[in-house]
Design an enzyme around this catalytic site. Structure first.
Site, PDB file in Angstrom:
ATOM      1  N   GLY A  52       2.955  -1.021   4.200  1.00  0.00           N
ATOM      2  CA  GLY A  52       3.026   0.402   3.891  1.00  0.00           C
ATOM      3  C   GLY A  52       4.454   0.807   3.557  1.00  0.00           C
ATOM      4  O   GLY A  52       4.960   0.541   2.458  1.00  0.00           O
TER       5      GLY A  52
ATOM      6  N   ASN B 163       0.883  -1.170   0.000  1.00  0.00           N
ATOM      7  CA  ASN B 163       0.000   0.000   0.000  1.00  0.00           C
ATOM      8  C   ASN B 163       0.917   1.214   0.000  1.00  0.00           C
ATOM      9  O   ASN B 163       1.501   1.552   1.014  1.00  0.00           O
ATOM     10  CB  ASN B 163      -0.892  -0.017   1.249  1.00  0.00           C
ATOM     11  CG  ASN B 163      -1.695   1.272   1.407  1.00  0.00           C
ATOM     12  OD1 ASN B 163      -1.742   2.095   0.486  1.00  0.00           O
ATOM     13  ND2 ASN B 163      -2.316   1.443   2.561  1.00  0.00           N
ATOM     14  N   TRP B 164       1.018   1.826  -1.174  1.00  0.00           N
ATOM     15  CA  TRP B 164       1.982   2.934  -1.308  1.00  0.00           C
ATOM     16  C   TRP B 164       1.495   4.215  -0.624  1.00  0.00           C
ATOM     17  O   TRP B 164       2.248   5.153  -0.455  1.00  0.00           O
ATOM     18  CB  TRP B 164       2.235   3.222  -2.791  1.00  0.00           C
ATOM     19  CG  TRP B 164       3.036   2.163  -3.500  1.00  0.00           C
ATOM     20  CD1 TRP B 164       3.463   0.956  -2.997  1.00  0.00           C
ATOM     21  CD2 TRP B 164       3.511   2.214  -4.856  1.00  0.00           C
ATOM     22  NE1 TRP B 164       4.170   0.271  -3.952  1.00  0.00           N
ATOM     23  CE2 TRP B 164       4.214   1.013  -5.106  1.00  0.00           C
ATOM     24  CE3 TRP B 164       3.410   3.157  -5.888  1.00  0.00           C
ATOM     25  CZ2 TRP B 164       4.812   0.732  -6.336  1.00  0.00           C
ATOM     26  CZ3 TRP B 164       4.001   2.875  -7.115  1.00  0.00           C
ATOM     27  CH2 TRP B 164       4.698   1.682  -7.335  1.00  0.00           C
ATOM     28  N   LYS B 165       0.213   4.277  -0.298  1.00  0.00           N
ATOM     29  CA  LYS B 165      -0.392   5.476   0.318  1.00  0.00           C
ATOM     30  C   LYS B 165      -0.144   6.699  -0.582  1.00  0.00           C
ATOM     31  O   LYS B 165      -0.114   6.540  -1.801  1.00  0.00           O
ATOM     32  CB  LYS B 165       0.140   5.660   1.745  1.00  0.00           C
ATOM     33  CG  LYS B 165      -0.041   4.374   2.575  1.00  0.00           C
ATOM     34  CD  LYS B 165       0.162   4.556   4.048  1.00  0.00           C
ATOM     35  CE  LYS B 165      -0.077   3.222   4.760  1.00  0.00           C
ATOM     36  NZ  LYS B 165       0.065   3.317   6.214  1.00  0.00           N
TER      37      LYS B 165
ATOM     38  N   GLY C  82       2.801   2.552  10.752  1.00  0.00           N
ATOM     39  CA  GLY C  82       3.763   3.637  10.573  1.00  0.00           C
ATOM     40  C   GLY C  82       4.453   4.064  11.857  1.00  0.00           C
ATOM     41  O   GLY C  82       5.114   5.105  11.899  1.00  0.00           O
TER      42      GLY C  82
ATOM     43  N   GLU D  84      -5.175  -4.609  10.646  1.00  0.00           N
ATOM     44  CA  GLU D  84      -4.136  -3.605  10.848  1.00  0.00           C
ATOM     45  C   GLU D  84      -4.401  -2.871  12.162  1.00  0.00           C
ATOM     46  O   GLU D  84      -5.219  -1.936  12.195  1.00  0.00           O
ATOM     47  CB  GLU D  84      -4.148  -2.598   9.691  1.00  0.00           C
ATOM     48  CG  GLU D  84      -3.912  -3.223   8.340  1.00  0.00           C
ATOM     49  CD  GLU D  84      -3.333  -2.228   7.331  1.00  0.00           C
ATOM     50  OE1 GLU D  84      -2.304  -2.544   6.747  1.00  0.00           O
ATOM     51  OE2 GLU D  84      -3.897  -1.128   7.160  1.00  0.00           O
TER      52      GLU D  84
ATOM     53  N   GLU E  72      -6.692   4.930   7.866  1.00  0.00           N
ATOM     54  CA  GLU E  72      -6.441   6.349   7.558  1.00  0.00           C
ATOM     55  C   GLU E  72      -7.658   6.976   6.883  1.00  0.00           C
ATOM     56  O   GLU E  72      -7.939   8.166   7.077  1.00  0.00           O
ATOM     57  CB  GLU E  72      -5.175   6.465   6.689  1.00  0.00           C
ATOM     58  CG  GLU E  72      -3.925   6.186   7.523  1.00  0.00           C
ATOM     59  CD  GLU E  72      -2.755   5.577   6.748  1.00  0.00           C
ATOM     60  OE1 GLU E  72      -2.751   5.602   5.513  1.00  0.00           O
ATOM     61  OE2 GLU E  72      -1.835   5.056   7.428  1.00  0.00           O
TER      62      GLU E  72
HETATM   63  P1  13P Z   1       3.223   0.560   7.617  1.00  0.00           P
HETATM   64  O1  13P Z   1       3.718  -0.760   7.041  1.00  0.00           O
HETATM   65  O2  13P Z   1       3.943   1.741   7.071  1.00  0.00           O
HETATM   66  O3  13P Z   1       3.156   0.524   9.104  1.00  0.00           O
HETATM   67  O4  13P Z   1       1.707   0.724   7.091  1.00  0.00           O
HETATM   68  C1  13P Z   1       0.826  -0.334   7.218  1.00  0.00           C
HETATM   69  C2  13P Z   1      -0.402  -0.010   6.464  1.00  0.00           C
HETATM   70  O5  13P Z   1      -1.146   0.881   6.837  1.00  0.00           O
HETATM   71  C3  13P Z   1      -0.682  -0.766   5.228  1.00  0.00           C
HETATM   72  O6  13P Z   1      -1.967  -0.520   4.766  1.00  0.00           O
END
Ligand code: 13P
Length: 251
Positions: free
Chosen positions: A235, A9-11, A174, A168, A98
């Site tokens: 992420g 998930n590149w966000k 994060g 999650e 998010e």
């Molecule tokens: P991180 O791996 O950066 O903690 O993010 C996880 C996430 O929200 C994947 O959707």
């Protein structure tokens, strides 16, 4: 039997040019590889069509990070499920914490999004998970159960069978703070039980449940070794080809 899956998930990261370069790098790394899991990248809307033209989706699936809760029309700035599907994408992340936290997504809007994803042939990667306070006051099992019931339990068994779930814990996203492999296993087994109570053991056993939250090459193998952890939604570590492939190869 259920699939093992590692999904990125590149966000809201990478320009179009950076994103295309990263996707090409991951595609190249997978070209002659035989990973023990399906591999997917979920990328910003603006990147989907270009990336679809550069990757082999037999080896690297492509998805969006969201879609609109309406079919089409006067919703300035929104991107519909049919638009996502028209780029060649096959997956869509829905209900990410998010989106719930910053954009007010509720189970009501998520039910609409799931229906539209299905109508357009997209596979939802549906996210659930508790915040820190809920874990600390030990309501995390109730919270996760309610998220699943409210957004998904109106589906038929056949429809539910098409969903990929991602647990999650919000306190692990994060933050560098990962759930321990035992904490992940405990929740994943609980989720599978909730599904079994509603749809039966076969549907539950066939549902892929991914873990997300500070998953990285150094902790992925221990998480994926747990019987109810069927992969990861990644992420930060999905933004670097080597670390993403390190997680893929943890299977
Ligand atoms: P991180 O791996 O950066 O903690 O993010 C996880 C996430 O929200 C994947 O959707």
């Amino acid at each position: 039997m259920r699939k093992n899956i590692v999904a990125g998930n590149w966000k809201m990261n990478t320009t179009l040019q950076e994103g295309v370069a990263l996707a090409k790098e991951v595609n190249e790394a997978l070209k002659d590889a035989t990973p023990k899991c399906d591999v997917i990248i979920c990328v910003p809307f603006t990147h989907l069509a270009s990336i679809n033209g550069e990757i082999n989706q037999e080896k690297l699936g492509l998805g969006a990070e969201n879609c609109a809760d309406h079919k089409n029309g006067a919703y300035t700035g929104e991107v519909s499920a049919s638009m996502v599907a028209s780029t060649g994408a096959k997956y869509v992340i829905l209900g990410h914490s998010e989106r719930r936290q910053y954009y007010g997504e509720t189970s009501d809007t998520l039910r609409e999004k799931i229906a539209l994803a299905f109508e357009n042939g997209l596979t939802p990667i549906f996210c659930i998970g508790e915040v820190l306070e809920e874990r600390e006051n030990e309501t995390h099992f109730d919270v996760v159960k309610k998220q699943i019931e409210d957004a998904l339990f109106h589906l038929s068994a056949e429809e539910f069978g098409k969903i990929i779930l991602a647990y999650e814990p919000v306190w692990a996203i994060g933050t560098g703070k990962t759930a321990t492999d035992d904490q992940a296993q405990e929740m994943h087994a609980f989720i599978r039980g909730v599904i079994a109570d509603k749809y039966g053991k076969e549907v539950a056993d066939n549902t892929s449940i991914l873990y997300g939250g500070s998953c990285k090459p150094s902790n992925a193998a221990a998480l994926f070794a747990k019987p109810d952890v069927d992969g990861g939604l990644i992420g930060g570590a999905s933004l670097d080809c080597a670390s993403f492939m390190g997680i893929v190869n943890a299977f």
